[in-house]
Design a protein around this motif. Structure first.
Motif, PDB file in Angstrom:
ATOM      1  N   VAL A   1       1.208 -21.479 -44.265  1.00  0.00           N
ATOM      2  CA  VAL A   1       0.524 -22.594 -44.900  1.00  0.00           C
ATOM      3  C   VAL A   1       1.610 -23.450 -45.532  1.00  0.00           C
ATOM      4  N   ALA A   2       1.833 -24.618 -44.968  1.00  0.00           N
ATOM      5  CA  ALA A   2       2.959 -25.453 -45.380  1.00  0.00           C
ATOM      6  C   ALA A   2       2.875 -25.846 -46.858  1.00  0.00           C
ATOM      7  N   HIS A   3       1.669 -26.152 -47.313  1.00  0.00           N
ATOM      8  CA  HIS A   3       1.484 -26.593 -48.701  1.00  0.00           C
ATOM      9  C   HIS A   3       0.254 -25.905 -49.283  1.00  0.00           C
ATOM     10  N   PRO A   4       0.401 -24.688 -49.788  1.00  0.00           N
ATOM     11  CA  PRO A   4      -0.762 -23.953 -50.324  1.00  0.00           C
ATOM     12  C   PRO A   4      -1.505 -24.727 -51.406  1.00  0.00           C
ATOM     13  N   GLU A   5      -0.777 -25.559 -52.159  1.00  0.00           N
ATOM     14  CA  GLU A   5      -1.412 -26.311 -53.237  1.00  0.00           C
ATOM     15  C   GLU A   5      -2.359 -27.395 -52.720  1.00  0.00           C
ATOM     16  N   ARG A   6      -2.267 -27.737 -51.448  1.00  0.00           N
ATOM     17  CA  ARG A   6      -3.144 -28.761 -50.881  1.00  0.00           C
ATOM     18  C   ARG A   6      -4.418 -28.165 -50.271  1.00  0.00           C
ATOM     19  N   LEU A   7      -4.478 -26.866 -50.177  1.00  0.00           N
ATOM     20  CA  LEU A   7      -5.626 -26.199 -49.570  1.00  0.00           C
ATOM     21  C   LEU A   7      -6.662 -25.854 -50.632  1.00  0.00           C
ATOM     22  N   ILE A   8      -7.918 -26.188 -50.350  1.00  0.00           N
ATOM     23  CA  ILE A   8      -9.034 -25.806 -51.214  1.00  0.00           C
ATOM     24  C   ILE A   8     -10.020 -25.000 -50.383  1.00  0.00           C
ATOM     25  N   ILE A   9     -10.337 -23.800 -50.852  1.00  0.00           N
ATOM     26  CA  ILE A   9     -11.306 -22.931 -50.182  1.00  0.00           C
ATOM     27  C   ILE A   9     -12.528 -22.790 -51.083  1.00  0.00           C
ATOM     28  N   VAL A  10     -13.699 -23.065 -50.521  1.00  0.00           N
ATOM     29  CA  VAL A  10     -14.934 -22.965 -51.298  1.00  0.00           C
ATOM     30  C   VAL A  10     -15.931 -22.088 -50.547  1.00  0.00           C
ATOM     31  N   LEU A  11     -16.410 -21.056 -51.208  1.00  0.00           N
ATOM     32  CA  LEU A  11     -17.479 -20.231 -50.635  1.00  0.00           C
ATOM     33  C   LEU A  11     -18.807 -20.834 -51.098  1.00  0.00           C
ATOM     34  N   ASP A  12     -19.554 -21.421 -50.158  1.00  0.00           N
ATOM     35  CA  ASP A  12     -20.753 -22.140 -50.585  1.00  0.00           C
ATOM     36  C   ASP A  12     -21.927 -22.063 -49.610  1.00  0.00           C
ATOM     37  N   HIS A  13     -21.682 -21.859 -48.332  1.00  0.00           N
ATOM     38  CA  HIS A  13     -22.765 -22.013 -47.363  1.00  0.00           C
ATOM     39  C   HIS A  13     -23.770 -20.859 -47.393  1.00  0.00           C
ATOM     40  N   GLN A  14     -23.280 -19.662 -47.356  1.00  0.00           N
ATOM     41  CA  GLN A  14     -24.176 -18.499 -47.406  1.00  0.00           C
ATOM     42  C   GLN A  14     -23.750 -17.596 -48.545  1.00  0.00           C
ATOM     43  N   THR A  15     -23.967 -18.145 -49.756  1.00  0.00           N
ATOM     44  CA  THR A  15     -23.575 -17.454 -50.975  1.00  0.00           C
ATOM     45  C   THR A  15     -24.741 -17.458 -51.959  1.00  0.00           C
TER      46      THR A  15
ATOM     47  N   ALA B   1     -23.677 -13.640 -50.704  1.00  0.00           N
ATOM     48  CA  ALA B   1     -23.766 -13.150 -49.330  1.00  0.00           C
ATOM     49  C   ALA B   1     -25.176 -12.706 -48.984  1.00  0.00           C
ATOM     50  N   ASP B   2     -25.706 -13.226 -47.863  1.00  0.00           N
ATOM     51  CA  ASP B   2     -27.073 -12.900 -47.454  1.00  0.00           C
ATOM     52  C   ASP B   2     -27.114 -11.816 -46.392  1.00  0.00           C
ATOM     53  N   SER B   3     -25.936 -11.322 -45.987  1.00  0.00           N
ATOM     54  CA  SER B   3     -25.875 -10.279 -44.961  1.00  0.00           C
ATOM     55  C   SER B   3     -24.504  -9.628 -45.014  1.00  0.00           C
ATOM     56  N   VAL B   4     -24.362  -8.515 -44.342  1.00  0.00           N
ATOM     57  CA  VAL B   4     -23.059  -7.851 -44.257  1.00  0.00           C
ATOM     58  C   VAL B   4     -22.051  -8.773 -43.569  1.00  0.00           C
ATOM     59  N   HIS B   5     -22.537  -9.510 -42.562  1.00  0.00           N
ATOM     60  CA  HIS B   5     -21.651 -10.426 -41.847  1.00  0.00           C
ATOM     61  C   HIS B   5     -21.098 -11.505 -42.783  1.00  0.00           C
ATOM     62  N   SER B   6     -21.969 -12.095 -43.597  1.00  0.00           N
ATOM     63  CA  SER B   6     -21.521 -13.107 -44.550  1.00  0.00           C
ATOM     64  C   SER B   6     -20.525 -12.521 -45.545  1.00  0.00           C
ATOM     65  N   ALA B   7     -20.816 -11.325 -46.033  1.00  0.00           N
ATOM     66  CA  ALA B   7     -19.915 -10.662 -46.976  1.00  0.00           C
ATOM     67  C   ALA B   7     -18.538 -10.443 -46.356  1.00  0.00           C
ATOM     68  N   ARG B   8     -18.527 -10.119 -45.071  1.00  0.00           N
ATOM     69  CA  ARG B   8     -17.253  -9.916 -44.370  1.00  0.00           C
ATOM     70  C   ARG B   8     -16.450 -11.220 -44.291  1.00  0.00           C
ATOM     71  N   LEU B   9     -17.140 -12.330 -44.029  1.00  0.00           N
ATOM     72  CA  LEU B   9     -16.463 -13.630 -43.976  1.00  0.00           C
ATOM     73  C   LEU B   9     -15.872 -13.990 -45.338  1.00  0.00           C
ATOM     74  N   HIS B  10     -16.627 -13.720 -46.386  1.00  0.00           N
ATOM     75  CA  HIS B  10     -16.126 -13.986 -47.735  1.00  0.00           C
ATOM     76  C   HIS B  10     -14.872 -13.150 -48.004  1.00  0.00           C
ATOM     77  N   LYS B  11     -14.899 -11.915 -47.591  1.00  0.00           N
ATOM     78  CA  LYS B  11     -13.760 -11.022 -47.820  1.00  0.00           C
ATOM     79  C   LYS B  11     -12.520 -11.520 -47.084  1.00  0.00           C
ATOM     80  N   ILE B  12     -12.707 -12.010 -45.864  1.00  0.00           N
ATOM     81  CA  ILE B  12     -11.577 -12.548 -45.087  1.00  0.00           C
ATOM     82  C   ILE B  12     -10.886 -13.664 -45.867  1.00  0.00           C
ATOM     83  N   LEU B  13     -11.678 -14.557 -46.461  1.00  0.00           N
ATOM     84  CA  LEU B  13     -11.100 -15.690 -47.175  1.00  0.00           C
ATOM     85  C   LEU B  13     -10.477 -15.272 -48.500  1.00  0.00           C
ATOM     86  N   ARG B  14     -11.066 -14.309 -49.186  1.00  0.00           N
ATOM     87  CA  ARG B  14     -10.453 -13.825 -50.424  1.00  0.00           C
ATOM     88  C   ARG B  14      -9.083 -13.216 -50.140  1.00  0.00           C
ATOM     89  N   GLU B  15      -9.005 -12.412 -49.085  1.00  0.00           N
ATOM     90  CA  GLU B  15      -7.733 -11.774 -48.736  1.00  0.00           C
ATOM     91  C   GLU B  15      -6.713 -12.802 -48.269  1.00  0.00           C
TER      92      GLU B  15
END
Length: 426
Positions: free
Chosen positions: A59-73, A75-89
């Motif tokens: 990531v060339a400029h980490p300070e320019r990246l914004i990550i927002v968990l908002d669409h399926q929050t 978590a409404d399923s195990v799949h959604s929870a897994r996607l959230h975990k990927i982004l947290r990590e």
């Protein structure tokens, strides 16, 4: 106009600056430095996957990246929870400080609210409604997840300079009319592809009179007529908002008076009736009076288009001391935690709950057919969201009507699509 250079529009000036060029012309292909990249919990994991396929993921400029968990929050399923975990990590691994976890709110409210948007910026987001930030004089546009990965890895991205279109909005809309009625009226005139790959500039006395909440709604829905971006010039209202969120030293970009537009459109909203988009398109717009016989099963107030404080205030004003119709589900979702907190302080949430509304946590929720209000077959919903495509909020056999927060609240009260002026006069 800069001395010796051709006159330029806002979009052309911003792209030229980002590309390190003195000027650009419509149709030019440029490689431009990107000021902000945004991904959410649906598009972000795809961006991460594309990034990890590079020989040297970075990531060339980490300070320019914004990550927002908002669409399926939350978590409404195990799949959604897994996607959230990927982004947290991922955020932890690449030292991304601008990470907004469950409960912060909808991405297009969170970014400006948290001071990540400023005039003259070039912003890309892996979400089509990224054009919202044009309300702050930024060139903001949606891109695919793979393009977002390229922007993260390289710090830049290629763009085709769009033609510019100007829409001058005359007249001063009076409450209960808001920016939602204005943009629905415009989309109804322009059509769902009338601004394809154009940068639209909204100007005129109506825009000046509207709040920043309403202006964001208008820029948000520019994409519903095919626009690449929907920009507005910065004025004192913009600067006051920016100061409030800690953005100082703004350098507004303005179109040159002699700048060239592929089309200029004048729209008068002075005597406008509340507007409603009937299914299956945001361009299928009608005056509310033509739809007064339509009964509704659900009313939804929320989303990146209309879950703001202005919307909650007018809904509470309409419903104060009253009850939602017995057979209507009225779902209210504030667009961010900050809006939720302010609505609590003002007593708006209490008013809405007493009236029979179900209030959810800040999230996109039912807007995309995610959760917290998905529709069954043959159900009718009137919604403050931005799209009413077939199957958008659940069953393909459901019907979605788009309207302002005032019209949605009035319809929740009566059980049918209702002109808010009727119930506000009582």
């Amino acid at each position: 106009m800069t001395r010796g250079l051709p006159p330029q529009t806002m979009a052309e000036k911003i792209l030229a600056r980002a590309a390190g060029l003195p000027y650009v012309e419509p149709g030019d292909f440029v490689e431009a430095e990107v000021d902000r990249v945004m991904v959410n919990d649906l598009t972000g994991p795809l961006t991460v996957e594309a990034l990890r396929k590079l020989s040297r993921p970075r990531v060339a400029h980490p300070e320019r990246l914004i990550i927002v968990l908002d669409h399926q929050t939350p978590a409404d399923s195990v799949h959604s929870a897994r996607l959230h975990k990927i982004l947290r990590e991922f955020a932890s691994e690449f030292h991304v400080e601008n990470f907004y976890d469950v409960g912060w709110g909808v991405c297009h409210q969170v970014l400006p609210e948290e001071g990540h948007v400023a005039p003259g910026m070039l912003v890309v987001g892996a979400d089509s409604h990224t054009c919202t930030y044009g309300a702050f004089g930024a060139f903001a546009t949606g891109v695919g997840s793979t393009d977002a990965a390229a922007a993260l890895a390289l710090g830049k991205l290629w763009f085709k300079v769009p033609e510019s279109m100007k829409i001058e909005v005359k007249g001063v809309p009076r409450l209960p009319l808001t920016g939602k009625d204005v943009i629905l009226h415009i989309i109804g005139k322009v059509g769902e592809d009338g601004a394809n790959y154009r940068s639209v500039e909204f100007t005129g006395e109506a825009i000046s009179a509207l709040s920043m909440d309403s202006r964001m709604t208008i820029s948000n829905m520019a994409v519903e007529m095919g626009a690449k971006a929907g920009l507005m010039e910065v004025d004192e209202k913009t600067l006051e908002f920016l100061r409030r969120v800690g953005v100082g030293g703004a350098k507004p970009v303005r179109s040159d008076p002699e700048a060239s537009y592929v089309e200029t459109l004048e729209v008068d909203v002075g005597g406008l009736e509340p507007q409603v988009a009937a299914p299956p398109s945001p361009a299928n717009v009608k005056p509310v009076s033509e739809l007064s016989s339509v009964e509704v099963d659900q009313a939804f107030l929320g989303s990146c288009t209309n879950g703001r404080l202005e919307d909650l205030r007018i809904a509470a004003r309409i419903l104060k001391g009253r009850k939602v119709a017995s057979r209507v589900r009225f779902i209210v979702i504030p667009a961010s935690r900050r809006i939720y907190e302010q609505a609590l302080e003002e007593g708006l949430i209490q008013t809405l709950v007493k009236a029979g509304a179900v209030v959810g946590p800040p999230t996109c929720g039912p807007c995309l057919g995610g959760h917290l209000g998905v529709l069954a077959e043959d159900e009718v919903c009137i919604s403050t969201t931005n799209r009413n495509f077939t199957g958008r909020m659940g069953s393909p056999k459901a019907e979605i009507y788009l309207a302002s927060a005032a019209t949605v609240a009035a319809s929740a009260l009566t059980g049918r699509i209702t002109d808010p002026r009727e119930v506000m006069a009582e």
